[in-house]
Design a protein around this motif. Structure first.
Motif, PDB file in Angstrom:
ATOM      1  N   LYS A  51      15.475 -14.864 -10.484  1.00  0.00           N
ATOM      2  CA  LYS A  51      15.838 -13.602  -9.849  1.00  0.00           C
ATOM      3  C   LYS A  51      14.904 -13.386  -8.674  1.00  0.00           C
ATOM      4  O   LYS A  51      13.695 -13.289  -8.843  1.00  0.00           O
ATOM      5  N   HIS A  52      15.452 -13.327  -7.480  1.00  0.00           N
ATOM      6  CA  HIS A  52      14.650 -13.153  -6.276  1.00  0.00           C
ATOM      7  C   HIS A  52      14.609 -11.669  -5.903  1.00  0.00           C
ATOM      8  O   HIS A  52      15.647 -11.019  -5.842  1.00  0.00           O
ATOM      9  N   ILE A  53      13.405 -11.168  -5.681  1.00  0.00           N
ATOM     10  CA  ILE A  53      13.233  -9.773  -5.250  1.00  0.00           C
ATOM     11  C   ILE A  53      12.555  -9.794  -3.893  1.00  0.00           C
ATOM     12  O   ILE A  53      11.498 -10.399  -3.722  1.00  0.00           O
ATOM     13  N   HIS A  54      13.157  -9.152  -2.925  1.00  0.00           N
ATOM     14  CA  HIS A  54      12.561  -8.967  -1.603  1.00  0.00           C
ATOM     15  C   HIS A  54      12.598  -7.470  -1.319  1.00  0.00           C
ATOM     16  O   HIS A  54      13.669  -6.883  -1.183  1.00  0.00           O
ATOM     17  N   TYR A  55      11.416  -6.865  -1.263  1.00  0.00           N
ATOM     18  CA  TYR A  55      11.320  -5.425  -1.028  1.00  0.00           C
ATOM     19  C   TYR A  55      10.365  -5.219   0.136  1.00  0.00           C
ATOM     20  O   TYR A  55       9.238  -5.714   0.130  1.00  0.00           O
ATOM     21  N   GLU A  56      10.818  -4.506   1.143  1.00  0.00           N
ATOM     22  CA  GLU A  56       9.979  -4.204   2.297  1.00  0.00           C
ATOM     23  C   GLU A  56      10.340  -2.802   2.785  1.00  0.00           C
ATOM     24  O   GLU A  56      11.512  -2.504   3.034  1.00  0.00           O
ATOM     25  N   HIS A  57       9.320  -1.959   2.887  1.00  0.00           N
ATOM     26  CA  HIS A  57       9.586  -0.575   3.266  1.00  0.00           C
ATOM     27  C   HIS A  57       8.347   0.042   3.905  1.00  0.00           C
ATOM     28  O   HIS A  57       7.228  -0.292   3.554  1.00  0.00           O
ATOM     29  N   ASN A  58       8.573   0.961   4.833  1.00  0.00           N
ATOM     30  CA  ASN A  58       7.495   1.736   5.448  1.00  0.00           C
ATOM     31  C   ASN A  58       7.572   3.169   4.930  1.00  0.00           C
ATOM     32  O   ASN A  58       8.657   3.755   4.863  1.00  0.00           O
ATOM     33  N   PHE A  59       6.425   3.723   4.572  1.00  0.00           N
ATOM     34  CA  PHE A  59       6.353   5.088   4.070  1.00  0.00           C
ATOM     35  C   PHE A  59       5.462   5.920   4.982  1.00  0.00           C
ATOM     36  O   PHE A  59       4.400   5.459   5.409  1.00  0.00           O
ATOM     37  N   ASN A  60       5.884   7.140   5.248  1.00  0.00           N
ATOM     38  CA  ASN A  60       5.057   8.078   5.994  1.00  0.00           C
ATOM     39  C   ASN A  60       4.043   8.674   5.018  1.00  0.00           C
ATOM     40  O   ASN A  60       4.402   9.425   4.124  1.00  0.00           O
ATOM     41  N   VAL A  61       2.770   8.335   5.192  1.00  0.00           N
ATOM     42  CA  VAL A  61       1.733   8.788   4.271  1.00  0.00           C
ATOM     43  C   VAL A  61       0.729   9.717   4.961  1.00  0.00           C
ATOM     44  O   VAL A  61      -0.368   9.940   4.457  1.00  0.00           O
ATOM     45  N   LYS A  62       1.112  10.255   6.092  1.00  0.00           N
ATOM     46  CA  LYS A  62       0.219  11.158   6.821  1.00  0.00           C
ATOM     47  C   LYS A  62      -0.073  12.376   5.942  1.00  0.00           C
ATOM     48  O   LYS A  62       0.836  13.015   5.416  1.00  0.00           O
ATOM     49  N   GLY A  63      -1.344  12.651   5.747  1.00  0.00           N
ATOM     50  CA  GLY A  63      -1.759  13.786   4.928  1.00  0.00           C
ATOM     51  C   GLY A  63      -1.938  13.449   3.451  1.00  0.00           C
ATOM     52  O   GLY A  63      -2.380  14.284   2.677  1.00  0.00           O
ATOM     53  N   MET A  64      -1.605  12.227   3.021  1.00  0.00           N
ATOM     54  CA  MET A  64      -1.790  11.826   1.622  1.00  0.00           C
ATOM     55  C   MET A  64      -3.211  11.306   1.410  1.00  0.00           C
ATOM     56  O   MET A  64      -3.764  10.628   2.276  1.00  0.00           O
ATOM     57  N   ASN A  65      -3.770  11.616   0.251  1.00  0.00           N
ATOM     58  CA  ASN A  65      -5.083  11.061  -0.074  1.00  0.00           C
ATOM     59  C   ASN A  65      -4.918   9.719  -0.764  1.00  0.00           C
ATOM     60  O   ASN A  65      -3.803   9.267  -1.039  1.00  0.00           O
ATOM     61  N   ARG A  66      -6.035   9.066  -1.070  1.00  0.00           N
ATOM     62  CA  ARG A  66      -5.996   7.721  -1.642  1.00  0.00           C
ATOM     63  C   ARG A  66      -5.313   7.700  -3.008  1.00  0.00           C
ATOM     64  O   ARG A  66      -4.543   6.784  -3.321  1.00  0.00           O
ATOM     65  N   ALA A  67      -5.555   8.706  -3.827  1.00  0.00           N
ATOM     66  CA  ALA A  67      -4.938   8.758  -5.160  1.00  0.00           C
ATOM     67  C   ALA A  67      -3.413   8.863  -5.043  1.00  0.00           C
ATOM     68  O   ALA A  67      -2.681   8.243  -5.818  1.00  0.00           O
ATOM     69  N   GLN A  68      -2.934   9.642  -4.094  1.00  0.00           N
ATOM     70  CA  GLN A  68      -1.486   9.785  -3.906  1.00  0.00           C
ATOM     71  C   GLN A  68      -0.861   8.476  -3.423  1.00  0.00           C
ATOM     72  O   GLN A  68       0.235   8.101  -3.847  1.00  0.00           O
ATOM     73  N   ARG A  88      -8.210  -1.395  -5.156  1.00  0.00           N
ATOM     74  CA  ARG A  88      -9.062  -1.625  -3.988  1.00  0.00           C
ATOM     75  C   ARG A  88     -10.506  -1.320  -4.354  1.00  0.00           C
ATOM     76  O   ARG A  88     -10.777  -0.405  -5.132  1.00  0.00           O
ATOM     77  N   PRO A  89     -11.443  -2.063  -3.790  1.00  0.00           N
ATOM     78  CA  PRO A  89     -12.840  -1.762  -4.073  1.00  0.00           C
ATOM     79  C   PRO A  89     -13.233  -0.452  -3.398  1.00  0.00           C
ATOM     80  O   PRO A  89     -12.618  -0.034  -2.410  1.00  0.00           O
ATOM     81  N   PRO A  90     -14.232   0.229  -3.947  1.00  0.00           N
ATOM     82  CA  PRO A  90     -14.642   1.494  -3.331  1.00  0.00           C
ATOM     83  C   PRO A  90     -15.228   1.276  -1.934  1.00  0.00           C
ATOM     84  O   PRO A  90     -15.752   0.198  -1.623  1.00  0.00           O
ATOM     85  N   ALA A  91     -15.108   2.295  -1.118  1.00  0.00           N
ATOM     86  CA  ALA A  91     -15.642   2.220   0.249  1.00  0.00           C
ATOM     87  C   ALA A  91     -17.169   2.161   0.177  1.00  0.00           C
ATOM     88  O   ALA A  91     -17.784   2.804  -0.690  1.00  0.00           O
ATOM     89  N   PRO A  92     -17.795   1.403   1.075  1.00  0.00           N
ATOM     90  CA  PRO A  92     -19.262   1.332   1.048  1.00  0.00           C
ATOM     91  C   PRO A  92     -19.873   2.689   1.385  1.00  0.00           C
ATOM     92  O   PRO A  92     -19.323   3.451   2.188  1.00  0.00           O
ATOM     93  N   HIS A  93     -20.996   2.931   0.775  1.00  0.00           N
ATOM     94  CA  HIS A  93     -21.703   4.210   0.986  1.00  0.00           C
ATOM     95  C   HIS A  93     -22.565   4.083   2.233  1.00  0.00           C
ATOM     96  O   HIS A  93     -23.345   3.157   2.381  1.00  0.00           O
ATOM     97  N   ARG A  94     -22.426   5.005   3.142  1.00  0.00           N
ATOM     98  CA  ARG A  94     -23.249   5.019   4.357  1.00  0.00           C
ATOM     99  C   ARG A  94     -24.264   6.140   4.256  1.00  0.00           C
ATOM    100  O   ARG A  94     -23.895   7.287   3.978  1.00  0.00           O
ATOM    101  N   PRO A  95     -25.505   5.821   4.507  1.00  0.00           N
ATOM    102  CA  PRO A  95     -26.544   6.875   4.411  1.00  0.00           C
ATOM    103  C   PRO A  95     -26.479   7.873   5.536  1.00  0.00           C
ATOM    104  O   PRO A  95     -25.937   7.745   6.534  1.00  0.00           O
TER     105      PRO A  95
END
Length: 95
Positions: A51-68, A88-95
């Motif tokens: 079974k071949h699945i090909h899924y490609e889509h663009n989503f408007n995520v303006k205003g969404m946070n990482r959890a969303q 995804r790994p967490p973003a590096p902490h910048r002092p």
């Protein structure tokens, strides 16, 4: 004579059960997620059990946070019946 017959039948059945063939399904999955802050491009290509699945889509995520955004990706992969990409790994902490 009964003992000999029983031993031969037992050996034959053990040999037959040892030859049971097990198969595993092969799944090739290619996933790509690109997020530029306003658009999330999500692409999945997979060949699973003939079974071949090909899924490609663009989503408007303006205003969404990482959890969303992560919830959106989980919802898509769940609906397609495939495993989500690793977190995804967490973003590096910048002092």
């Amino acid at each position: 004579m009964k003992v000999l017959t029983l031993l031969l039948l037992s050996a034959f059945s053990l040999g037959a059960s040892a030859q049971t063939k097990t198969t595993t399904s092969r799944t090739d999955v290619s996933q790509s997620i690109k997020d530029d802050g306003t658009t999330l491009h999500f692409s999945i290509n997979t060949d699973r059990e003939n079974k071949h699945i090909h899924y490609e889509h663009n989503f408007n995520v303006k205003g969404m946070n990482r959890a969303q955004k992560d919830a959106l990706v989980r919802k898509i992969t769940d609906s397609l019946g495939i495993a989500p990409p690793p977190p995804r790994p967490p973003a590096p902490h910048r002092p």
